[in-house]
Design an enzyme around this catalytic site. Structure first.
Site, mmCIF file in Angstrom:
data_model
loop_
_atom_site.group_PDB
_atom_site.id
_atom_site.type_symbol
_atom_site.label_atom_id
_atom_site.label_comp_id
_atom_site.label_asym_id
_atom_site.label_seq_id
_atom_site.Cartn_x
_atom_site.Cartn_y
_atom_site.Cartn_z
ATOM 1 N N ALA A 114 0.709 -1.258 -0.106
ATOM 2 C CA ALA A 114 -0.011 -0.024 0.047
ATOM 3 C C ALA A 114 0.891 1.392 -0.045
ATOM 4 C CB ALA A 114 -1.123 -0.066 1.023
ATOM 5 N N ALA A 115 2.198 1.359 0.460
ATOM 6 C CA ALA A 115 2.609 2.527 0.525
ATOM 7 C C ALA A 115 3.123 3.338 -0.503
ATOM 8 C CB ALA A 115 4.006 2.246 1.545
ATOM 9 N N PRO A 116 2.949 4.655 -0.785
ATOM 10 C CA PRO A 116 2.710 5.531 0.145
ATOM 11 C C PRO A 116 1.140 5.900 0.475
ATOM 12 C CG PRO A 116 3.551 6.548 -2.152
ATOM 13 C CD PRO A 116 3.462 4.955 -2.188
ATOM 14 N N GLY A 117 0.249 4.993 -0.154
ATOM 15 C CA GLY A 117 -1.025 5.005 0.064
ATOM 16 C C GLY A 117 -2.036 5.865 -0.919
ATOM 17 N N LYS A 119 -3.455 4.673 -3.483
ATOM 18 C CA LYS A 119 -4.574 3.981 -4.113
ATOM 19 C C LYS A 119 -5.504 3.550 -2.791
ATOM 20 C CE LYS A 119 -2.090 2.596 -7.946
ATOM 21 N NZ LYS A 119 -0.518 2.833 -7.560
ATOM 22 N N ASP A 164 5.024 -8.724 5.503
ATOM 23 C CA ASP A 164 5.054 -9.531 4.152
ATOM 24 C C ASP A 164 3.872 -10.153 3.576
ATOM 25 O OD1 ASP A 164 5.715 -10.969 1.919
ATOM 26 O OD2 ASP A 164 7.907 -11.053 2.611
ATOM 27 N N ASP A 181 -0.996 -4.024 -5.933
ATOM 28 C CA ASP A 181 -0.245 -3.043 -6.746
ATOM 29 C C ASP A 181 1.304 -3.389 -6.618
ATOM 30 O OD1 ASP A 181 0.162 -0.868 -8.535
ATOM 31 O OD2 ASP A 181 0.294 0.436 -6.753
ATOM 32 N N CYS A 234 3.744 -0.781 -12.667
ATOM 33 C CA CYS A 234 4.240 0.199 -13.418
ATOM 34 C C CYS A 234 5.576 -0.119 -14.432
ATOM 35 C CB CYS A 234 4.259 1.362 -12.875
ATOM 36 S SG CYS A 234 5.594 1.363 -11.606
HETATM 37 N N1 SAM Z 1 -0.099 1.094 -3.960
HETATM 38 C C1 SAM Z 1 0.866 2.103 -3.823
HETATM 39 C C2 SAM Z 1 0.131 3.700 -3.941
HETATM 40 O O1 SAM Z 1 -0.557 3.453 -4.718
HETATM 41 O O2 SAM Z 1 0.828 4.568 -3.128
HETATM 42 C C3 SAM Z 1 2.151 1.909 -4.663
HETATM 43 C C4 SAM Z 1 2.766 0.503 -4.144
HETATM 44 S S1 SAM Z 1 4.473 0.107 -5.077
HETATM 45 C C5 SAM Z 1 4.123 -0.044 -6.320
HETATM 46 C C6 SAM Z 1 4.669 -1.266 -4.234
HETATM 47 C C7 SAM Z 1 4.873 -1.340 -2.738
HETATM 48 O O3 SAM Z 1 4.935 -2.898 -2.197
HETATM 49 C C8 SAM Z 1 6.325 -0.832 -2.026
HETATM 50 O O4 SAM Z 1 5.833 0.051 -1.148
HETATM 51 C C9 SAM Z 1 7.020 -2.158 -1.644
HETATM 52 O O5 SAM Z 1 7.748 -1.463 -0.391
HETATM 53 C C10 SAM Z 1 5.886 -2.905 -1.207
HETATM 54 N N2 SAM Z 1 6.314 -4.418 -1.080
HETATM 55 C C11 SAM Z 1 7.305 -4.739 -1.814
HETATM 56 N N3 SAM Z 1 7.086 -6.189 -1.404
HETATM 57 C C12 SAM Z 1 6.337 -6.334 -0.825
HETATM 58 C C13 SAM Z 1 5.776 -7.702 0.055
HETATM 59 N N4 SAM Z 1 6.305 -8.855 0.007
HETATM 60 N N5 SAM Z 1 4.527 -7.564 0.860
HETATM 61 C C14 SAM Z 1 4.017 -6.046 1.021
HETATM 62 N N6 SAM Z 1 4.527 -5.083 0.286
HETATM 63 C C15 SAM Z 1 5.645 -5.110 -0.433
#
Ligand code: SAM
Length: 469
Positions: A114-117, A119, A164, A181, A234
């Site tokens: 979800a980060a940085p949030g 969506k 995770d 995402d 992306c």
């Molecule tokens: N959905 C976010 C937004 O709209 O702001 C952007 C998400 S970004 C494309 C992918 C995110 O997945 C990153 O913040 C990354 O740290 C996180 N990530 C990577 N591996 C992960 C895992 N195994 N479990 C959960 N999150 C993970």
């Protein structure tokens, strides 16, 4: 002219794009920033009026009501309305994932990465006060940016978790919709900083596809039978897009057609490097940058079938202490009402949580705790208890700001407002009692200050101090 690094790297996609020259030319142009208005804090008309006054050029995004391109606004993340939570800055095409997810009022949605949030926030507004979002993120550093988004936008229906996602510890079939995402090689973001773009190594790509497959597999468990998953990245690489769907879905999910009016897309690719993929990947959308003058993005909408999945054995989740619990101290709310002239009735219809002894969180009652999951936050922080002292939090005061009638400092001018949001102290004559105050500048609810001996000390959290100019 020497070809850019990405030009060589993207030769592999020549056969996938219809108009390769337009694709190439588009990637050489920078991307205008885009924002959407947070209607929990302000109306679209108020935001437009602010921009008119400041001489900021706005181009409405035709396919997303309340979103605007800002061709001439260089730092939209460093302004007073940004601090006050009036809008969110998001890459335009990234908003398409939530449109495809199509969350409905009252639904429960899980955002697995979800980060940085951005969506998460889009979903929270769509499901409304009767629905909820559980926003999960694996990275501790990025978790802070996610929580800052929830606080700044005032999202009372969002819980934040730190796991995770591949092993997210909730039981199967809890959520109406799940967004994956996924982390990816980010080829579609090249327009953001063309000169800094570095080619993707094959080992990094392989690592990404392994994580992507595991996240999508977990999402198939977590969504209800008949529910919807959106898988998005992306990046352009079929290995991270259609091939992930092909490897994971089996009989447990079907890629569905969808349309987003006003956005052009190419279908998912069914053959890549001599391999044929399952037929339904054709329903995925490839948003090549030149089609809509955006970044590159991939979105697939998946319907979970009714076929039961074999049980998945998960590693024991990391122990989180203390767990969140219903608030056992609510005396701070009485203090808040007295100090800021707020009606106690205002607080009657929320649910309150604590984690440990310090922070009191306020959320919509619908925000429940999923079994086995310890949340990092539930809704927004309202106040903190430090020994005998009670301190209001900026997120809470920003949200309650329009209702605050006592101990408000109205800042006299823009210079004073900038000092405040940049975290500085200043001499100021104000008709308030010494102690914590709510600070406002015009219609921007800026948050918590401390007033003592003719000085106003900013209590704005460091993450919000974006050095506004
Ligand atoms: N959905 C976010 C937004 O709209 O702001 C952007 C998400 S970004 C494309 C992918 C995110 O997945 C990153 O913040 C990354 O740290 C996180 N990530 C990577 N591996 C992960 C895992 N195994 N479990 C959960 N999150 C993970």
């Amino acid at each position: 002219m020497e070809p850019a690094v990405w030009e060589r790297a993207f030769q592999r996609y020549r056969g996938l794009v219809e108009d390769a020259e337009a694709f190439w030319a588009c990637l050489r142009t920078p991307l205008p920033p885009c924002v959407w208005v947070n209607r929990l804090k302000v109306t679209v008309e108020e935001f437009q009026a602010y921009c008119r006054e400041e001489g900021i050029e706005l181009e409405p995004v035709a396919w997303y009501p309340g979103a605007f391109r800002l061709p001439s606004w260089e730092r939209p993340g460093a302004t007073l309305p940004f601090v006050a939570g009036w809008y969110y800055v998001q890459e335009e095409i990234a908003m398409a994932a939530v449109v495809a997810l199509d969350p409905q009022p009252g639904e429960r949605v899980l955002d697995l990465c979800a980060a940085p949030g951005g969506k998460t926030a889009q979903i929270a507004l769509r499901v409304g006060p009767g629905g909820s979002v559980l926003a999960n993120e694996v990275s501790r550093e990025r978790l802070a940016s996610l929580r800052a988004t929830v606080d700044r936008l005032g999202l009372l229906n969002v819980g934040v978790a730190w796991y995770d996602g591949r092993f997210f510890p909730a039981p199967d079939g809890v959520w109406d919709r799940v967004l994956v995402d996924a982390p990816c090689t980010g080829e579609g973001t090249v327009r953001k900083a063309e000169h800094r773009w570095r080619p993707v190594t094959e080992s990094f790509r392989r690592y990404c596809t392994t994580v992507q497959q595991a996240l999508l597999r977990r999402a198939l468990h977590l969504v209800k039978p008949g529910g919807v998953i959106v898988y998005s990245t992306c990046t352009f690489a079929p290995e991270e897009n259609e091939m992930v769907l092909d490897a994971v879905l089996g009989d447990y999910g079907v890629v569905e057609p969808f349309t987003i009016e006003g956005l052009q897309a190419m279908p998912g690719v069914q053959r890549w490097e001599g391999r044929s993929l399952r037929e339904d990947v054709v329903h995925a959308h490839r948003f090549w940058p030149h089609l809509n003058d955006t970044g590159g993005f991939f979105v697939a909408r998946i319907r979970r079938t009714e076929i039961p999945l074999p049980a998945m054995s998960l590693p024991r989740p990391p122990r989180r202490w203390p767990p969140q619990q219903p608030a056992y101290r609510l005396d701070g709310i009485t203090w808040l009402c007295e100090r800021f002239g707020l009606s106690p009735e205002l607080f009657a219809s929320y649910r309150y949580w604590m984690r440990g002894r310090e922070i009191l969180w306020m959320a919509f009652p619908v925000l429940e705790l999923p079994p086995n999951v310890v949340l990092e936050s539930c809704g927004i922080p309202l106040l903190s208890y430090k020994r005998k002292h009670i301190k209001p939090k900026t997120a809470g005061l920003q949200l309650l700001g329009p209702m605050v009638t006592r101990n408000v400092v109205e800042l006299p001018d823009r210079a004073a407002a900038l000092r405040f949001v940049n975290g500085q102290s200043q001499n100021l004559a104000a008709d308030v009692e010494p102690g914590f105050v709510h600070v406002r500048y015009r219609s921007f609810e800026l948050g918590c200050g401390l007033y003592a001996r003719g000085q106003l000390h900013s209590q704005i959290p460091r993450g919000l101090q974006t050095q506004v100019e």
